[in-house]
Enzyme design. Sequence first.
Site, PDB file in Angstrom:
ATOM      1  N   HIS A  53     -95.824 -93.100 -21.456  1.00 20.91           N
ATOM      2  CA  HIS A  53     -96.945 -92.670 -20.631  1.00 20.91           C
ATOM      3  C   HIS A  53     -97.394 -93.808 -19.734  1.00 20.91           C
ATOM      4  O   HIS A  53     -98.523 -94.271 -19.825  1.00 20.91           O
ATOM      5  CB  HIS A  53     -98.120 -92.255 -21.511  1.00 20.91           C
ATOM      6  CG  HIS A  53     -97.872 -91.002 -22.264  1.00 20.91           C
ATOM      7  ND1 HIS A  53     -97.574 -89.813 -21.660  1.00 20.91           N
ATOM      8  CD2 HIS A  53     -97.886 -90.740 -23.584  1.00 20.91           C
ATOM      9  CE1 HIS A  53     -97.413 -88.887 -22.573  1.00 20.91           C
ATOM     10  NE2 HIS A  53     -97.590 -89.417 -23.755  1.00 20.91           N
TER      11      HIS A  53
ATOM     12  N   HIS B  11     -91.000 -89.997 -28.778  1.00 20.06           N
ATOM     13  CA  HIS B  11     -91.701 -88.832 -29.348  1.00 20.06           C
ATOM     14  C   HIS B  11     -90.778 -87.892 -30.110  1.00 20.06           C
ATOM     15  O   HIS B  11     -91.226 -87.113 -30.938  1.00 20.06           O
ATOM     16  CB  HIS B  11     -92.274 -87.945 -28.230  1.00 20.06           C
ATOM     17  CG  HIS B  11     -93.360 -88.555 -27.444  1.00 20.06           C
ATOM     18  ND1 HIS B  11     -94.325 -89.335 -28.008  1.00 20.06           N
ATOM     19  CD2 HIS B  11     -93.658 -88.466 -26.131  1.00 20.06           C
ATOM     20  CE1 HIS B  11     -95.164 -89.711 -27.056  1.00 20.06           C
ATOM     21  NE2 HIS B  11     -94.783 -89.203 -25.915  1.00 20.06           N
TER      22      HIS B  11
ATOM     23  N   CYS C  38     -88.165 -92.451 -32.131  1.00 24.93           N
ATOM     24  CA  CYS C  38     -88.614 -93.502 -33.044  1.00 24.93           C
ATOM     25  C   CYS C  38     -88.199 -93.132 -34.472  1.00 24.93           C
ATOM     26  O   CYS C  38     -88.380 -91.980 -34.888  1.00 24.93           O
ATOM     27  CB  CYS C  38     -90.131 -93.641 -32.960  1.00 24.93           C
ATOM     28  SG  CYS C  38     -90.749 -94.855 -34.129  1.00 24.93           S
TER      29      CYS C  38
ATOM     30  N   HIS D  28     -99.173 -81.784 -27.976  1.00 23.91           N
ATOM     31  CA  HIS D  28     -98.488 -83.073 -27.817  1.00 23.91           C
ATOM     32  C   HIS D  28     -96.981 -82.914 -28.051  1.00 23.91           C
ATOM     33  O   HIS D  28     -96.564 -82.236 -28.988  1.00 23.91           O
ATOM     34  CB  HIS D  28     -99.068 -84.096 -28.802  1.00 23.91           C
ATOM     35  CG  HIS D  28     -98.658 -85.491 -28.491  1.00 23.91           C
ATOM     36  ND1 HIS D  28     -97.410 -85.974 -28.814  1.00 23.91           N
ATOM     37  CD2 HIS D  28     -99.305 -86.499 -27.861  1.00 23.91           C
ATOM     38  CE1 HIS D  28     -97.324 -87.231 -28.405  1.00 23.91           C
ATOM     39  NE2 HIS D  28     -98.459 -87.571 -27.815  1.00 23.91           N
TER      40      HIS D  28
ATOM     41  N   GLU E  79     -94.793 -84.776 -29.320  1.00 25.80           N
ATOM     42  CA  GLU E  79     -94.303 -85.169 -30.652  1.00 25.80           C
ATOM     43  C   GLU E  79     -94.475 -84.011 -31.642  1.00 25.80           C
ATOM     44  O   GLU E  79     -93.583 -83.733 -32.451  1.00 25.80           O
ATOM     45  CB  GLU E  79     -95.064 -86.403 -31.153  1.00 25.80           C
ATOM     46  CG  GLU E  79     -94.543 -86.874 -32.518  1.00 25.80           C
ATOM     47  CD  GLU E  79     -95.455 -87.884 -33.192  1.00 25.80           C
ATOM     48  OE1 GLU E  79     -95.913 -88.830 -32.536  1.00 25.80           O
ATOM     49  OE2 GLU E  79     -95.718 -87.704 -34.398  1.00 25.80           O
TER      50      GLU E  79
ATOM     51  N   SER F 254    -102.374 -90.096 -25.586  1.00 31.54           N
ATOM     52  CA  SER F 254    -103.363 -89.660 -26.582  1.00 31.54           C
ATOM     53  C   SER F 254    -103.789 -90.831 -27.457  1.00 31.54           C
ATOM     54  O   SER F 254    -104.928 -90.902 -27.881  1.00 31.54           O
ATOM     55  CB  SER F 254    -102.818 -88.517 -27.429  1.00 31.54           C
ATOM     56  OG  SER F 254    -101.909 -88.990 -28.376  1.00 31.54           O
ATOM     57  N   ASN F 255    -102.892 -91.764 -27.720  1.00 35.17           N
ATOM     58  CA  ASN F 255    -103.305 -92.884 -28.578  1.00 35.17           C
ATOM     59  C   ASN F 255    -104.310 -93.779 -27.856  1.00 35.17           C
ATOM     60  O   ASN F 255    -105.178 -94.370 -28.485  1.00 35.17           O
ATOM     61  CB  ASN F 255    -102.088 -93.644 -29.130  1.00 35.17           C
ATOM     62  CG  ASN F 255    -101.423 -94.523 -28.113  1.00 35.17           C
ATOM     63  OD1 ASN F 255    -101.848 -95.640 -27.879  1.00 35.17           O
ATOM     64  ND2 ASN F 255    -100.374 -94.013 -27.489  1.00 35.17           N
TER      65      ASN F 255
ATOM     66  N   SER G 268     -98.313 -97.576 -24.898  1.00 37.27           N
ATOM     67  CA  SER G 268     -97.353 -97.566 -23.796  1.00 37.27           C
ATOM     68  C   SER G 268     -97.793 -98.446 -22.626  1.00 37.27           C
ATOM     69  O   SER G 268     -97.392 -98.239 -21.492  1.00 37.27           O
ATOM     70  CB  SER G 268     -97.101 -96.131 -23.343  1.00 37.27           C
ATOM     71  OG  SER G 268     -98.311 -95.440 -23.248  1.00 37.27           O
TER      72      SER G 268
END
Length: 281
Positions: A41, A76, A98, A126, A128, A223-224, A266
């Site tokens: 992102h 993701h 990941c 999302h 992921e 989102s994080n 990111s």
Amino acid sequence: MQVKVAKSAGFCFGVQRAVDTVYEQVEKGVRPIYTYGPIIHNEVVVQDMEEKGVRVLNSREELESLTEGTVIIRSHGVGRDVYEILRRKGLNCVDATCPFVKKIHRTVERESAAGKQIIIIGNDRHPEVEGIKGWCQTKAAVIESAAQAEEFELSEAVPVCIVSQTTFNYKKFKDLVEILDKKRYDRIVVNTICNATEERQTEARQIAEEADAMIVIGGSHSSNTQKLFEICRKECGNTYYIQTVHDLDLGVLRSTGLVGITAGASTPKKIIEEVQKRCQN
Ligand code: F3S
């Protein structure tokens, strides 16, 4: 003005690995290269890759329309169906999912095959979570809020397996599991929140507690980063969210003693350093 930068700010292991994977393929001379969705992102990084000939596929249709090339799967991860499309079309797949996300895929695949109802604590939109759903043998439920957890209905006879989106807030995850626990399911809970996220959130909270102002750097779709912002704002009213050094308004920080800086998973180191330098000067 004193400046404190979180040690855990910026790229996590999985994102670094995915970014490195793309550049490795570029250097190897592989062409054409596509990433299924933006690799991270961060527009600056994605643009740099584009200049090196890496194209972003934004939809399943775009993927379906390819006839040749290498497709890189981002950190993701994706559902099983995407691998099937790649195989069917004879496209070369380089998988940068990941390993922590891969582990969730294996867990939900196994547990759903064993008859458990999968509950994913996370954001249904999302990518992921989309990917995790795509490995469940039966339809998974996604819960993001206390209200959704309260409303969740399932026969007590059905065993349940609860996993989490890797970037979910740990405290919120515990709260939602507690609500679900009241329903007395035969359940297993696999805390799949990534340590990188937990560490970043804990450190951000600690710095925000002592800081007079807090800067959170990250992409607008990350989102994080949004969660980091929420955590910091709770501890420090003067929390500002920026994407690059150009968004930084030094005017509001001028009379501040300690400025804390953190950044989402990111955000490249270069951007963090630019913000730090600007504050110090
Ligand atoms: Fe992986 Fe954790 Fe990053 S799951 S992509 S190392 S946030």
